[in-house]
Design a protein around this motif. Structure first.
Motif, PDB file in Angstrom:
ATOM      1  N   LYS A   1     -75.340  28.676-112.883  1.00  0.00           N
ATOM      2  CA  LYS A   1     -74.661  29.958-112.773  1.00  0.00           C
ATOM      3  C   LYS A   1     -73.633  30.171-113.880  1.00  0.00           C
ATOM      4  O   LYS A   1     -73.452  31.286-114.360  1.00  0.00           O
ATOM      5  CB  LYS A   1     -73.998  30.068-111.395  1.00  0.00           C
ATOM      6  N   ASP A   2     -72.976  29.098-114.278  1.00  0.00           N
ATOM      7  CA  ASP A   2     -71.961  29.220-115.320  1.00  0.00           C
ATOM      8  C   ASP A   2     -71.947  27.962-116.167  1.00  0.00           C
ATOM      9  O   ASP A   2     -72.735  27.026-115.946  1.00  0.00           O
ATOM     10  CB  ASP A   2     -70.584  29.506-114.713  1.00  0.00           C
TER      11      ASP A   2
ATOM     12  N   LYS B   1     -74.696  39.628-116.976  1.00  0.00           N
ATOM     13  CA  LYS B   1     -74.182  38.280-116.759  1.00  0.00           C
ATOM     14  C   LYS B   1     -75.032  37.269-117.535  1.00  0.00           C
ATOM     15  O   LYS B   1     -76.195  37.517-117.872  1.00  0.00           O
ATOM     16  CB  LYS B   1     -74.225  37.928-115.265  1.00  0.00           C
TER      17      LYS B   1
ATOM     18  N   LEU C   1     -77.303  33.780-106.374  1.00  0.00           N
ATOM     19  CA  LEU C   1     -76.259  33.494-107.367  1.00  0.00           C
ATOM     20  C   LEU C   1     -74.922  34.106-106.986  1.00  0.00           C
ATOM     21  O   LEU C   1     -73.881  33.713-107.519  1.00  0.00           O
ATOM     22  CB  LEU C   1     -76.696  34.018-108.734  1.00  0.00           C
TER      23      LEU C   1
ATOM     24  N   PHE D   1     -74.006  37.268-107.418  1.00  0.00           N
ATOM     25  CA  PHE D   1     -73.570  38.296-108.350  1.00  0.00           C
ATOM     26  C   PHE D   1     -73.627  39.665-107.666  1.00  0.00           C
ATOM     27  O   PHE D   1     -74.673  40.102-107.201  1.00  0.00           O
ATOM     28  CB  PHE D   1     -74.467  38.338-109.596  1.00  0.00           C
TER      29      PHE D   1
ATOM     30  N   LYS E   1     -73.945  25.130-108.052  1.00  0.00           N
ATOM     31  CA  LYS E   1     -74.075  26.517-108.496  1.00  0.00           C
ATOM     32  C   LYS E   1     -75.348  26.700-109.314  1.00  0.00           C
ATOM     33  O   LYS E   1     -75.415  27.540-110.208  1.00  0.00           O
ATOM     34  CB  LYS E   1     -72.854  26.917-109.334  1.00  0.00           C
TER      35      LYS E   1
ATOM     36  N   VAL F   1     -76.549  33.284-117.608  1.00  0.00           N
ATOM     37  CA  VAL F   1     -76.850  32.037-116.899  1.00  0.00           C
ATOM     38  C   VAL F   1     -77.404  31.057-117.916  1.00  0.00           C
ATOM     39  O   VAL F   1     -77.742  31.430-119.049  1.00  0.00           O
ATOM     40  CB  VAL F   1     -77.859  32.268-115.750  1.00  0.00           C
TER      41      VAL F   1
ATOM     42  N   ASP G   1     -72.916  42.461-109.368  1.00  0.00           N
ATOM     43  CA  ASP G   1     -73.551  43.256-110.418  1.00  0.00           C
ATOM     44  C   ASP G   1     -74.112  42.292-111.466  1.00  0.00           C
ATOM     45  O   ASP G   1     -73.422  41.955-112.441  1.00  0.00           O
ATOM     46  CB  ASP G   1     -72.545  44.218-111.042  1.00  0.00           C
ATOM     47  N   PRO G   2     -75.361  41.834-111.297  1.00  0.00           N
ATOM     48  CA  PRO G   2     -75.893  40.782-112.174  1.00  0.00           C
ATOM     49  C   PRO G   2     -76.129  41.216-113.618  1.00  0.00           C
ATOM     50  O   PRO G   2     -76.105  40.380-114.522  1.00  0.00           O
ATOM     51  CB  PRO G   2     -77.228  40.404-111.512  1.00  0.00           C
TER      52      PRO G   2
ATOM     53  N   ALA H   1     -80.464  37.288-107.291  1.00  0.00           N
ATOM     54  CA  ALA H   1     -79.132  37.868-107.445  1.00  0.00           C
ATOM     55  C   ALA H   1     -78.251  37.529-106.245  1.00  0.00           C
ATOM     56  O   ALA H   1     -77.073  37.171-106.388  1.00  0.00           O
ATOM     57  CB  ALA H   1     -79.244  39.387-107.597  1.00  0.00           C
TER      58      ALA H   1
END
Length: 811
Positions: free
Chosen positions: A521-522, A585, A577, A579, A529, A587, A581-582, A574
């Motif tokens: 995710k990040d 973004k 994850l 999000f 994540k 990944v 508002d994906p 989405a």
């Protein structure tokens, strides 16, 4: 004495032809149905048992949990088989199988599409029982570019089984030498290949990757008991062989991996359990479930019981007709034992005749049953070894059970009471008969409700909005055969008047080609994540051609070079994850391989769109996260057509294909047909349910018909008197029918909640399913009442319209 019993039984049965015909027909129908179900169940239970070492063969599976993502695989890592054999003395041998997918095999000037091609290790003949007609199983597949084929395949391509040394050409370019011919793989096998290609021809087979799984792996143990020992050793085994690669690629060892809530495990499935107890990702073919075996076994027993109930009911119902016979026999010196033997002889004789008819009927109906059930059951000498003794046992057991109550009931009549006419007769007072009628319709209602629910669920599947439009989509399965010309083929087809759009990719909602990737995710690369979705490589025409809808963002664009690192995710991804508002973004996709310092080897991906959820698995499963990546994949070509003249359009498509790839046969299908194939098992079960339900109702109605006939016969004089006193036909029909209708109502009340519970449990296997509506139960109830009333009315009306003079003449 025995001969006398048979002769007397024959005379008695011949004298009462109607009673005998109903009993024989009911028993024959019940036994024939039971035999067909037994053949089905035996076939289901016999899968893979043709292997002489079946009890010592196990498949190694893999379970993977990464964060909140969990997958169960029927496949394992490339080096697992040889490593297990080297590490554990109690592993006698190990082998791997990898399906090759759709392959073209050259025959003369044409290419034939074959789907039963598999890459296998040379050790496959040590593990599985695949008798070789010619060739040496020890050396047949040791060399690259060698292939072993089945007997029927040798005849198909070479018109003889003497195919050793001949050459087979795959995909119009790869030459393989035939080094062995084996007998055809039995149909009751969880894999059915016609071509066994040496894995030495497949470079990936020598891979030493422990974090990738794509081979069905089997071990042959020296002792079947050692499977618990082997399963217990897997944690330490994985630590020893995959720990270093996990540390390199994910920056953590197995202990740290599991500390984060994830796991990476191996487990075993017995070979004989695969067909009925395994439905994992990567199975070699569609498997069945043990629930259907239980259901059909229960249906067979119930139908047989209904047939026996008919016999008992009809025999006791006509007891008054034979009461004087029993009284006279006793007065003349017959003992109760002789009478019991006499009535049992009649019962066994009826059962024997019914069994002969049932065997003939089952044999005649077997081809049709095979077509409906998708089986290939044949009666062999091996089958007769257990079938003949079983049938003889059935004749004795069913004949004795079905005739036991009539025998003991009739033989207990007191001659004085009988000859004075004091014996009560009629339908009323038959407590056991009433219970048995309730039981018959109890079973019938269960089957009717089951059939309605199955068909409603199948209709729900057929009409549910899947998130894409499968209608009017033509799939060219082997577009990869065009190589560099595949893109040209797509462009030329898109110009045809009857084509709306076309997309080039092997990743389609209705096929089995799947790929997975790890996304973080990040930039913390925290496994908690992480996302472990299917990852499909598609082009910019994919979403329009599939008629999918975007929930947010945009589609891929050929004009934007940055889309090489763009992805589109579905709503499930989405949500997973987190999000809100994906779109926009970033990944991070794990690329595997060695880490760069303390940073995983990853690729930054930016989300450009969110596609609305669509079904790409069975409706038994919930929609999972999926990631669409932008790229070129020539696995298949999907074409949305708008022409009403499909034949003309197909001629144009084939002409385009032949101009680019002469001599290679185009392999195509329609997406809606591919979708239906995914639910072929449920469709077959539905058809079988209808057939068995109909037979159960027919058998129950035969008994009800007979009971109604005897009830009307015993009340002939009463009906005559009532007609003389002014009773009309409607009133008499109501009078004769109400006792039976009451019993059917009792069956409805008792069967309905049980039917709802059982079918609701069956529906739990589907993540997307119908709710059983009240009208389903009501329809089953009304249908049962109508069937019962129509059956009874035939005899009731006949009795009601009879001339009372005839029935009262002797009074």
């Amino acid at each position: 004495m025995f001969k006398n019993y048979i002769k007397t039984a024959y005379r008695s049965l011949y004298k009462n032809k109607g009673f005998t015909a109903i009993n024989i027909l009911g028993l024959a129908l019940g036994l024939a149905t039971c035999l067909l179900i037994v053949f089905y169940v035996v076939d289901e239970l016999s899968y893979d048992r043709y292997n002489t070492k079946a009890d010592r063969i196990y498949r190694v599976n893999e379970d993977l949990k990464l964060g909140d993502n969990q997958v169960q695989y029927a496949v394992a890592m490339p080096p697992l088989a040889k490593t297990l054999k080297a590490e554990y003395p109690y592993v006698e041998d190990a082998t791997r199988i990898k399906p090759a997918g759709t392959t073209h095999v050259k025959k003369g000037n044409s290419n034939i599409v074959e789907n039963k091609v598999g890459f296998v290790d040379a050790s496959i003949f040590n593990v599985f029982t695949l008798p070789m007609i010619s060739g040496d199983p020890k050396t047949a597949l040791l060399e690259p570019n060698t292939v072993v084929i089945t007997e029927s395949t040798a005849k198909k391509y070479f018109n003889t089984t003497a195919a050793l040394g001949k050459t087979i050409i795959f995909n119009d370019k790869e030459n393989f030498k035939v080094t062995g011919v084996i007998k055809d793989v039995p149909k009751n096998s969880h894999f059915n290949f016609d071509f066994f290609v040496s894995l030495e021809s497949f470079p990936d087979s020598r891979s030493n990757e422990w974090l990738r799984s794509n081979y069905n792996t089997y071990v042959l143990l020296k002792d079947a008991k050692d499977h618990t020992k082997l399963a217990a050793s897997f944690p330490a085994f994985l630590q020893k062989f995959s720990g270093a690669q996990m540390q390199s690629e994910l920056g953590m060892n197995i202990a740290q991996f599991e500390k984060g809530g994830s796991y990476f495990r191996l487990n075993l499935t017995a070979l004989t359990d695969i067909h009925l107890n395994s439905n994992l990702t990567g199975e070699l073919g569609p498997n069945s479930t043990k629930e259907y075996v239980y259901i059909f076994s229960a249906i067979a027993i119930f139908i047989l019981l209904i047939a026996c109930v008919n016999f008992m009911n009809l025999s006791t119902a006509r007891s008054s007709n034979r009461a004087r016979e029993v009284g006279v026999r006793k007065v003349l010196g017959s003992s109760r034992k002789n009478l019991i033997f006499q009535f049992l002889a009649e019962s066994i004789l009826i059962t024997f005749i019914a069994t002969i008819i049932a065997v003939i009927a089952a044999s005649v109906l077997l081809p049709a049953f095979n077509q409906i059930s998708g089986k290939d059951i044949i009666l062999t000498t091996q089958s007769l070894k257990w079938l003949v003794p079983a049938l003889l046992l059935i004749v004795l057991v069913i004949g004795s059970l079905a005739g036991s109550y009539p025998a003991f009931f009739l033989s207990a009549f007191q001659p004085i009471a009988v000859l004075k006419g004091k014996l009560s007769a009629g339908f009323k007072g038959g407590g056991l008969r009433s219970f048995l009628v309730v039981f018959q319709f109890f079973v019938s209602i269960l089957l009717i409700v089951g059939t309605l629910v199955i068909y409603n669920q199948l209709n729900f599947i057929q009409t549910k909005n899947l998130g894409y439009n499968r209608n009017q989509v033509l799939i060219v399965q082997n577009s990869g055969e065009l190589n560099q010309q595949a893109g040209v083929f797509k462009q030329e087809l898109a110009q045809l008047p009857g084509v709306k759009s076309a997309t080039m990719t092997g990743f389609l909602p209705t096929n089995g080609w799947r790929n997975t990737r790890i996304y973080f995710k990040d930039a913390s690369y925290d496994q908690k994540k992480s996302l472990f979705p299917q990852s499909w490589e598609v082009d910019a025409d994919y979403i329009p051609t599939m008629d999918m809808k975007l929930a947010a963002g945009r589609n891929f664009s050929k004009e934007m070079q940055t889309d090489s690192s763009a992805i589109i995710i579905n709503e499930a991804a989405a949500k997973f994850l987190g999000f809100a508002d994906p779109v926009g973004k970033t990944v991070y996709q794990s690329l595997g391989g060695d880490r760069k310092g303390n940073t995983p080897n990853v690729k930054e991906c930016h989300i450009v769109g969110v596609v609305k959820d669509f079904h790409f698995n069975s409706l038994r499963q919930k929609i999972e996260p999926i990631v669409l990546t932008y790229g070129q994949n020539a696995g298949a070509l999907a074409i949305r057509v708008g022409s009403a003249d499909i034949q003309s359009l197909m001629s144009q498509i084939k002409a385009k294909w032949n101009s680019l790839s002469p001599g290679v046969q185009i392999n195509y299908s329609f997406m809606d047909q591919d979708f239906d194939l995914s639910y072929r098992s449920e469709q077959r079960i539905g058809k079988i349910f209808v057939i068995f339900t109909s037979l159960a109702i027919i058998i129950a109605c035969l008994g009800l018909f007979g009971l109604a006939a005897y009830a009307a016969e015993q009340r002939t004089k009463e009906i005559g008197i009532r007609k003389v006193l002014g009773a009309n036909v409607t009133w008499i029909v109501t009078m004769l029918s109400k006792d039976f209708i009451k019993l059917v109502c009792i069956a409805i009340v008792t069967a309905s909640p049980i039917a709802w519970f059982v079918m609701n449990k069956w529906l739990q296997d589907f993540a997307y399913r119908i709710t059983i509506q009240w009208w389903v139960i009501a329809a089953a109830a009304v249908g049962s009442l109508l069937i019962a009333f129509i059956t009874i009315s035939f005899q009731s009306v006949k009795a009601a319209i009879a001339n009372p003079v005839n029935s009262l003449r002797s009074e």
